[in-house]
Each structure stands twice: as structure tokens, then as C-alpha cells.
Scaffold this motif. Structure first.
Motif, PDB file in Angstrom:
ATOM      1  N   LEU A 169      22.904  39.786  31.926  1.00 18.60           N
ATOM      2  CA  LEU A 169      24.287  39.703  31.446  1.00 18.60           C
ATOM      3  C   LEU A 169      25.214  39.232  32.560  1.00 18.60           C
ATOM      4  N   LEU A 170      25.973  38.181  32.288  1.00 21.65           N
ATOM      5  CA  LEU A 170      26.983  37.687  33.217  1.00 21.65           C
ATOM      6  C   LEU A 170      28.312  37.517  32.483  1.00 21.65           C
ATOM      7  N   VAL A 171      29.402  37.635  33.228  1.00 20.23           N
ATOM      8  CA  VAL A 171      30.737  37.397  32.684  1.00 20.23           C
ATOM      9  C   VAL A 171      31.419  36.331  33.532  1.00 20.23           C
ATOM     10  N   ARG A 172      32.336  35.591  32.903  1.00 23.80           N
ATOM     11  CA  ARG A 172      33.037  34.520  33.624  1.00 23.80           C
ATOM     12  C   ARG A 172      34.408  35.012  34.062  1.00 23.80           C
ATOM     13  N   GLU A 173      34.665  34.903  35.356  1.00 18.17           N
ATOM     14  CA  GLU A 173      35.922  35.353  35.935  1.00 18.17           C
ATOM     15  C   GLU A 173      37.044  34.348  35.659  1.00 18.17           C
ATOM     16  N   ARG A 174      38.158  34.848  35.156  1.00 18.38           N
ATOM     17  CA  ARG A 174      39.318  33.971  34.950  1.00 18.38           C
ATOM     18  C   ARG A 174      39.864  33.445  36.280  1.00 18.38           C
ATOM     19  N   SER A 175      39.735  34.233  37.336  1.00 14.42           N
ATOM     20  CA  SER A 175      40.365  33.875  38.613  1.00 14.42           C
ATOM     21  C   SER A 175      39.773  32.627  39.244  1.00 14.42           C
ATOM     22  N   ASP A 176      38.450  32.422  39.115  1.00 15.33           N
ATOM     23  CA  ASP A 176      37.839  31.251  39.751  1.00 15.33           C
ATOM     24  C   ASP A 176      36.901  30.466  38.834  1.00 15.33           C
ATOM     25  N   GLY A 177      36.718  30.906  37.584  1.00 14.38           N
ATOM     26  CA  GLY A 177      35.858  30.182  36.651  1.00 14.38           C
ATOM     27  C   GLY A 177      34.381  30.377  36.876  1.00 14.38           C
ATOM     28  N   GLY A 178      34.000  31.190  37.879  1.00 11.16           N
ATOM     29  CA  GLY A 178      32.593  31.429  38.145  1.00 11.16           C
ATOM     30  C   GLY A 178      32.071  32.626  37.371  1.00 11.16           C
ATOM     31  N   TRP A 179      30.748  32.696  37.243  1.00  9.25           N
ATOM     32  CA  TRP A 179      30.089  33.769  36.498  1.00  9.25           C
ATOM     33  C   TRP A 179      29.554  34.818  37.465  1.00  9.25           C
ATOM     34  N   THR A 180      29.534  36.055  37.020  1.00  5.46           N
ATOM     35  CA  THR A 180      29.095  37.145  37.886  1.00  5.46           C
ATOM     36  C   THR A 180      28.586  38.308  37.058  1.00  5.46           C
ATOM     37  N   LEU A 181      27.891  39.216  37.718  1.00  4.73           N
ATOM     38  CA  LEU A 181      27.587  40.495  37.103  1.00  4.73           C
ATOM     39  C   LEU A 181      28.903  41.246  36.907  1.00  4.73           C
ATOM     40  N   PRO A 182      29.111  41.901  35.766  1.00  2.93           N
ATOM     41  CA  PRO A 182      30.357  42.644  35.574  1.00  2.93           C
ATOM     42  C   PRO A 182      30.485  43.759  36.603  1.00  2.93           C
ATOM     43  N   GLY A 183      31.689  43.951  37.109  1.00  2.00           N
ATOM     44  CA  GLY A 183      31.889  44.995  38.102  1.00  2.00           C
ATOM     45  C   GLY A 183      33.236  44.901  38.773  1.00  2.00           C
ATOM     46  N   GLY A 184      33.436  45.753  39.780  1.00  2.00           N
ATOM     47  CA  GLY A 184      34.694  45.779  40.510  1.00  2.00           C
ATOM     48  C   GLY A 184      34.759  46.999  41.416  1.00  2.00           C
ATOM     49  N   TRP A 185      35.979  47.348  41.832  1.00  2.00           N
ATOM     50  CA  TRP A 185      36.177  48.444  42.769  1.00  2.00           C
ATOM     51  C   TRP A 185      35.936  49.802  42.120  1.00  2.00           C
ATOM     52  N   VAL A 186      35.440  50.732  42.929  1.00  6.19           N
ATOM     53  CA  VAL A 186      35.366  52.136  42.518  1.00  6.19           C
ATOM     54  C   VAL A 186      36.749  52.748  42.714  1.00  6.19           C
ATOM     55  N   ASP A 187      37.265  53.436  41.689  1.00 10.11           N
ATOM     56  CA  ASP A 187      38.573  54.084  41.782  1.00 10.11           C
ATOM     57  C   ASP A 187      38.443  55.466  42.405  1.00 10.11           C
ATOM     58  N   ILE A 188      39.557  55.961  42.924  1.00  9.37           N
ATOM     59  CA  ILE A 188      39.614  57.313  43.475  1.00  9.37           C
ATOM     60  C   ILE A 188      39.266  58.322  42.377  1.00  9.37           C
ATOM     61  N   HIS A 189      38.522  59.367  42.732  1.00  9.31           N
ATOM     62  CA  HIS A 189      38.087  60.433  41.823  1.00  9.31           C
ATOM     63  C   HIS A 189      37.098  59.929  40.768  1.00  9.31           C
TER      64      HIS A 189
END
Length: 205
Positions: A82-102
Motif C-alpha cells: 500500500l502506497l499513498v501519494r503526497e500532495r506536497s511533492d507528488g511522490g508516493w510513500t508508505l502512509p505515516g508521519g510524526w508520533v504525537d505526544i501521549h
């Protein structure tokens, strides 16, 4: 390997952030603010980013400087990932991001996959914990650890988000253009190997 300027600029930023965390003398505060400004100017010079943006980015960082945590969900279906396309740069990636506090790493990756792809998943295994600097990503202002979790679909349906505008499953032989700031082809190849060898232990740097 990082370019030397990136190592130096990050070191200056960390010294400034730690100094501003613990300094009580107003003259020391001024000195650490000046060091932070040098770090911002170094990044701006070498990357072309506006120094104002980098200055604001660094000013948001408070407390003792430590690596940031980026989580990514690795979801396979019928031999494709599974990949998603980022609006910011048009590239595809595994879905994810920063870990939030708590937020636990498991909760973070399940949330990110849901928000960016529309799929509800359950994290079942930590495939890899990588130091971003050691895996061919372009330079980033901060030191980042990347956690890749094998996730299984338990519900949901493909959907775009404010950050992504495409969702799809891809074979290793037909990968789309990647968002290299977030994932590399070598990492995806490694996770396809993990899929074929579920008994392999977690990779880590």
C-alpha cells in the motif's frame, strides 16, 4: 552519509536549543539565539529554503533536543504494498508521519494509515527502526528515527486526505515515483523480503 554542513548545522541547532532550555543569564540567551540563527542561515544557504521559514521552524523546538519519531505502515495485499501519494511533492510513500505526544508508536501508525489511506489497520510487527541519515534520504533539518510497522487491514476503504491525493497497491517491479524524503526503493525492497520471511527479526541501526 550526511554532508558535513548538515552535521555541523544540526549540531549548532541542538546546542542552541539545549542552551536556551537551560540558560538563565540573559547574555547567554542572546548567544544561543545567535547560534540558532547561524544554523538557520546554514540550512537556508545549502537548501535554498527561506531563512525565515527555517528560523520559525527552529524557534518552535523547545526542551532538550532529541531525535524525532516518524512511523510508517507497511500493508501488503496479494503481494503488493500500500502506497499513498503526497500532495506536497507528488511522490508516493508508505502512509505515516510524526508520533504525537501521549501517543504510542502503535496508535500513531494505525492513525496515520487511517488518515492518509482510509484503511483501518492493526499493527502486528515492528519491521525496522532506522536512523534516517543512514538510508539515502535527502537532507532534513532534524535528526529522525523511522519506525516501519507491518500492519494488517481490518476495515475501511481507500480514501484521499488533506495530505494525500492517491491510494494504491503496487508490486516491487512497478513502483511509482517515490517521495524519497519519506521512503526509498531499497527500504521497500527490504520490506517485500520481510513479507516473504515473516520469521525475520526486526532490522535496526
Amino acid at each position: 552519509m550526511n554532508p558535513r554542513w548538515l552535521t555541523w548545522a544540526r549540531a549548532l541547532q541542538a546546542i542552541a536549543q539545549n542552551g536556551l532550555t537551560y540558560a538563565r543569564d540573559p547574555f547567554d540567551v542572546e548567544r544561543y539565539q545567535a547560534v540558532r540563527e547561524v544554523a538557520a542561515e546554514m540550512f537556508a544557504y545549502h537548501t535554498g529554503e527561506p531563512v525565515e521559514r527555517l528560523r520559525a521552524l527552529f524557534e518552535q523546538e523547545v526542551g532538550h533536543a532529541t531525535p524525532k519519531l516518524d512511523v510508517r505502515g507497511v500493508v501488503f495485499q496479494e503481494g503488493r504494498v500500500l502506497l499513498v501519494r503526497e500532495r506536497s511533492d507528488g511522490g508516493w510513500t508508505l502512509p505515516g508521519g510524526w508520533v504525537d505526544i501521549h501517543e504510542s508508536p502503535r496508535a500513531a501508525v494505525e492513525r496515520e494509515v487511517r488518515e492518509e489511506s482510509g484503511y483501518e489497520t492493526r499493527a502486528v510487527k515492528l519491521l525496522a527502526l532506522y536512523d534516517r541519515d543512514r538510508h539515502g534520504h535527502p537532507p532534513h533539518p532534524f535528526h529522525i528515527y523511522k519506525l516501519f510497522f507491518r500492519c494488517e487491514i481490518v476495515g475501511g476503504a481507500p480514501a484521499s486526505s488533506v495530505e494525500t491525493d492517491g491510494v494504491g497497491f503496487f508490486s516491487l517491479e512497478r513502483l511509482p515515483p517515490l517521495s524519497l524524503s519519506r521512503v526509498t526503493a531499497a527500504q521497500l525492497e527490504r520490506f517485500f523480503q520481510h513479507e516473504q520471511h515473516p520469521d525475520w527479526p526486526t532490522d535496526f541501526d
